[in-house]
Design an enzyme around this catalytic site. Structure first.
Site, PDB file in Angstrom:
ATOM      1  N   SER A  19       4.024  -4.407  -6.550  1.00 29.83           N
ATOM      2  CA  SER A  19       4.482  -4.401  -5.307  1.00 29.83           C
ATOM      3  C   SER A  19       3.472  -4.580  -4.091  1.00 29.83           C
ATOM      4  CB  SER A  19       5.517  -3.119  -5.046  1.00 29.83           C
ATOM      5  OG  SER A  19       4.722  -2.183  -5.497  1.00 29.83           O
ATOM      6  N   ARG A  20       2.315  -4.027  -4.508  1.00 26.34           N
ATOM      7  CA  ARG A  20       1.112  -4.154  -3.484  1.00 26.34           C
ATOM      8  C   ARG A  20      -0.128  -4.006  -4.113  1.00 26.34           C
ATOM      9  NH1 ARG A  20       0.256   1.674  -2.611  1.00 26.34           N
ATOM     10  NH2 ARG A  20       1.809   2.925  -4.098  1.00 26.34           N
ATOM     11  N   TYR A 165      -8.042  11.117 -14.402  1.00 21.80           N
ATOM     12  CA  TYR A 165      -8.071   9.641 -14.204  1.00 21.80           C
ATOM     13  C   TYR A 165      -9.295   9.057 -14.968  1.00 21.80           C
ATOM     14  CZ  TYR A 165      -8.551   5.221 -11.692  1.00 21.80           C
ATOM     15  OH  TYR A 165      -8.477   3.696 -11.063  1.00 21.80           O
ATOM     16  N   LYS A 169      -8.797   6.319 -18.339  1.00 18.50           N
ATOM     17  CA  LYS A 169      -9.132   5.152 -18.219  1.00 18.50           C
ATOM     18  C   LYS A 169     -10.110   4.876 -19.473  1.00 18.50           C
ATOM     19  CE  LYS A 169      -7.198   3.215 -14.423  1.00 18.50           C
ATOM     20  NZ  LYS A 169      -6.305   2.062 -14.413  1.00 18.50           N
ATOM     21  N   ILE A 198     -12.487  -1.181  -5.056  1.00 20.49           N
ATOM     22  CA  ILE A 198     -11.554  -2.264  -4.627  1.00 20.49           C
ATOM     23  C   ILE A 198     -10.782  -1.659  -3.300  1.00 20.49           C
ATOM     24  CG2 ILE A 198      -9.805  -4.049  -5.171  1.00 20.49           C
ATOM     25  CD1 ILE A 198     -12.174  -4.359  -6.780  1.00 20.49           C
TER      26      ILE A 198
HETATM   27  P1  NAP Z   1      -2.283   1.027  -5.428  1.00 23.77           P
HETATM   28  O1  NAP Z   1      -2.638   0.106  -4.202  1.00 23.77           O
HETATM   29  O2  NAP Z   1      -2.222   2.530  -5.208  1.00 23.77           O
HETATM   30  O3  NAP Z   1      -0.766   0.204  -6.023  1.00 23.77           O
HETATM   31  C1  NAP Z   1      -0.420   0.999  -7.082  1.00 23.77           C
HETATM   32  C2  NAP Z   1       0.995  -0.096  -7.710  1.00 23.77           C
HETATM   33  O4  NAP Z   1       1.271   0.762  -8.951  1.00 23.77           O
HETATM   34  C3  NAP Z   1       1.896   0.031  -6.866  1.00 23.77           C
HETATM   35  O5  NAP Z   1       2.627  -1.356  -6.991  1.00 23.77           O
HETATM   36  C4  NAP Z   1       2.918   1.016  -7.278  1.00 23.77           C
HETATM   37  O6  NAP Z   1       4.172   0.792  -6.969  1.00 23.77           O
HETATM   38  C5  NAP Z   1       2.681   0.872  -8.721  1.00 23.77           C
HETATM   39  N1  NAP Z   1       2.954   1.956  -9.489  1.00 23.77           N
HETATM   40  C6  NAP Z   1       2.612   3.434  -9.361  1.00 23.77           C
HETATM   41  N2  NAP Z   1       2.910   4.216 -10.306  1.00 23.77           N
HETATM   42  C7  NAP Z   1       3.788   3.314 -11.191  1.00 23.77           C
HETATM   43  C8  NAP Z   1       4.713   3.698 -12.200  1.00 23.77           C
HETATM   44  N3  NAP Z   1       4.648   4.887 -12.788  1.00 23.77           N
HETATM   45  N4  NAP Z   1       5.349   2.534 -12.776  1.00 23.77           N
HETATM   46  C9  NAP Z   1       5.507   1.305 -12.141  1.00 23.77           C
HETATM   47  N5  NAP Z   1       4.526   1.278 -11.207  1.00 23.77           N
HETATM   48  C10 NAP Z   1       3.838   2.104 -10.723  1.00 23.77           C
HETATM   49  O7  NAP Z   1      -3.355   0.824  -6.519  1.00 23.77           O
HETATM   50  P2  NAP Z   1      -4.459  -0.405  -6.713  1.00 23.77           P
HETATM   51  O8  NAP Z   1      -5.524  -0.090  -6.110  1.00 23.77           O
HETATM   52  O9  NAP Z   1      -3.919  -1.517  -6.456  1.00 23.77           O
HETATM   53  O10 NAP Z   1      -4.585  -0.167  -8.491  1.00 23.77           O
HETATM   54  C11 NAP Z   1      -4.264  -0.839  -9.379  1.00 23.77           C
HETATM   55  C12 NAP Z   1      -4.874  -0.672 -10.898  1.00 23.77           C
HETATM   56  O11 NAP Z   1      -6.122  -0.942 -10.570  1.00 23.77           O
HETATM   57  C13 NAP Z   1      -4.576   0.780 -11.227  1.00 23.77           C
HETATM   58  O12 NAP Z   1      -4.518   0.748 -12.599  1.00 23.77           O
HETATM   59  C14 NAP Z   1      -6.117   1.334 -10.626  1.00 23.77           C
HETATM   60  O13 NAP Z   1      -6.448   2.444 -11.667  1.00 23.77           O
HETATM   61  C15 NAP Z   1      -6.937   0.143 -10.983  1.00 23.77           C
HETATM   62  N6  NAP Z   1      -8.237   0.071 -10.172  1.00 23.77           N
HETATM   63  C16 NAP Z   1      -8.197   0.383  -8.770  1.00 23.77           C
HETATM   64  C17 NAP Z   1      -9.258   0.321  -8.086  1.00 23.77           C
HETATM   65  C18 NAP Z   1      -9.475   0.474  -6.878  1.00 23.77           C
HETATM   66  O14 NAP Z   1     -10.674   0.706  -6.193  1.00 23.77           O
HETATM   67  N7  NAP Z   1      -8.363   0.250  -5.926  1.00 23.77           N
HETATM   68  C19 NAP Z   1     -10.695   0.433  -8.965  1.00 23.77           C
HETATM   69  C20 NAP Z   1     -10.586   0.292 -10.345  1.00 23.77           C
HETATM   70  C21 NAP Z   1      -9.474   0.259 -10.948  1.00 23.77           C
HETATM   71  P3  NAP Z   1       5.197   1.297  -5.738  1.00 23.77           P
HETATM   72  O15 NAP Z   1       4.495   0.511  -4.582  1.00 23.77           O
HETATM   73  O16 NAP Z   1       6.378   1.429  -6.110  1.00 23.77           O
HETATM   74  O17 NAP Z   1       4.646   2.925  -5.410  1.00 23.77           O
END
Ligand code: NAP
Length: 261
Positions: A19-20, A165, A169, A198
């Site tokens: 979704s985002r 976390y 991971k 990110i």
């Molecule tokens: P984010 O902006 O917080 O977005 C999280 C997304 O996951 C949203 O679409 C949320 O849906 C959805 N979500 C959360 N819990 C859920 C559940 N139980 N079931 C289904 N959907 C769920 O996070 P992001 O930064 O894009 O991160 C995405 C992935 O990348 C994650 O696995 C994170 O660990 C990984 N990651 C991120 C970073 C970083 O720096 N951002 C770095 C390394 C890895 P809603 O909108 O409905 O809440």
């Protein structure tokens, strides 16, 4: 025009948590590449519908599907909704993830946070991969079949205020290898993308901290990563062009993983 004509029979991609943030960028990119996409979310119904509507308007088939990846019934419903809409699943991107609740020091971290983080970041991807793989094994006809796990530098780099976390991971890395090994004979390939810092909602609360770290040389490439940077990696891994590669990790981290002295 030619590209749009090819979409109706394109591969079907399920992107959890799209979704985002990173997931939305992946959904958009795979859609532009000719995939029919399933945009999964837990709470953000308007955002998911908006993205599905935007892609559909461009002529790319897309649906939104609510579901908590940590919940067994929701995972089953996500698969069933996908099959009902598109009849198959070719690509699963296990992207949905949450950070440690409250970012508490390891000595104060709670079981509630542990359970939520593990359900979302490890149990969900494991059992959803199991469901998707069973379906993918029935499809031997055409499109590449690929599972991509969105991992993190936190699988090997310690953050004492995000122990659950980090450990979840780290488990995801082994999960990638396990499924890659098990599914190779079926021609289903499994990879992981390992993003660094990110720019997304997840990192918004710690923006200042990372601004400083990046400016002071945390990464050889001195900038924040973007959701598009991660989407590009997923696009490559799901292209079907890496025909002798499985179980591989692709770092999207500005070089963070390079040990330096
Ligand atoms: P984010 O902006 O917080 O977005 C999280 C997304 O996951 C949203 O679409 C949320 O849906 C959805 N979500 C959360 N819990 C859920 C559940 N139980 N079931 C289904 N959907 C769920 O996070 P992001 O930064 O894009 O991160 C995405 C992935 O990348 C994650 O696995 C994170 O660990 C990984 N990651 C991120 C970073 C970083 O720096 N951002 C770095 C390394 C890895 P809603 O909108 O409905 O809440």
């Amino acid at each position: 025009m030619e590209e749009i004509m090819s979409v109706p029979n394109g591969p079907v991609a399920v992107i959890t948590g799209s979704s985002r943030g990173i997931g939305a960028a992946i959904a958009e990119r795979l859609s532009e590449e000719g995939c029919r996409v399933v945009i999964n979310y837990i709470h953000s119904e308007p955002l998911a519908n908006q993205l599905a509507g935007k892609l559909s308007q461009k002529g790319f088939p897309a649906i939104a599907c609510q579901g908590d990846v940590g919940n067994r019934d929701d995972r089953q419903r996500l698969l069933e909704t996908t099959l009902k809409a598109f009849g198959r699943i070719d690509i699963l991107v296990n992207n949905a993830g949450i950070t440690s609740q409250g970012r508490k020091d390891i000595l104060d971290s709670t079981e509630d946070s542990w359970d939520l983080v593990f359900d979302t970041n490890l149990k969900g991807p494991f059992f959803l991969s199991q469901l998707a793989a069973r379906q993918m094994r029935l499809q031997v006809d055409s499109h590449p079949r690929v599972i991509v796990n969105i991992n993190s530098v936190s699988s090997y780099a310690v953050s004492e205020n995000r122990a659950d976390y980090c450990i979840a991971k780290a488990g995801l890395e082994m999960m990638t290898k396990l499924f890659a090994s098990r599914l190779a004979d079926d021609g289903i390939f499994v990879y992981e993308v390992c993003p660094g810092v990110i720019n997304s909602d997840m990192t918004a609360p710690v923006k200042e901290k990372y601004d400083n770290l990046i400016a002071n040389g945390l990464t050889p490439i001195k900038r924040w990563g973007t959701c598009d940077d991660v989407a590009t990696a997923v696009q490559l891994l799901t292209s079907g062009k890496l025909a002798f590669t499985t179980g591989e990790r692709l770092n999207v981290d500005g070089g963070f993983h390079i040990r330096r002295i």
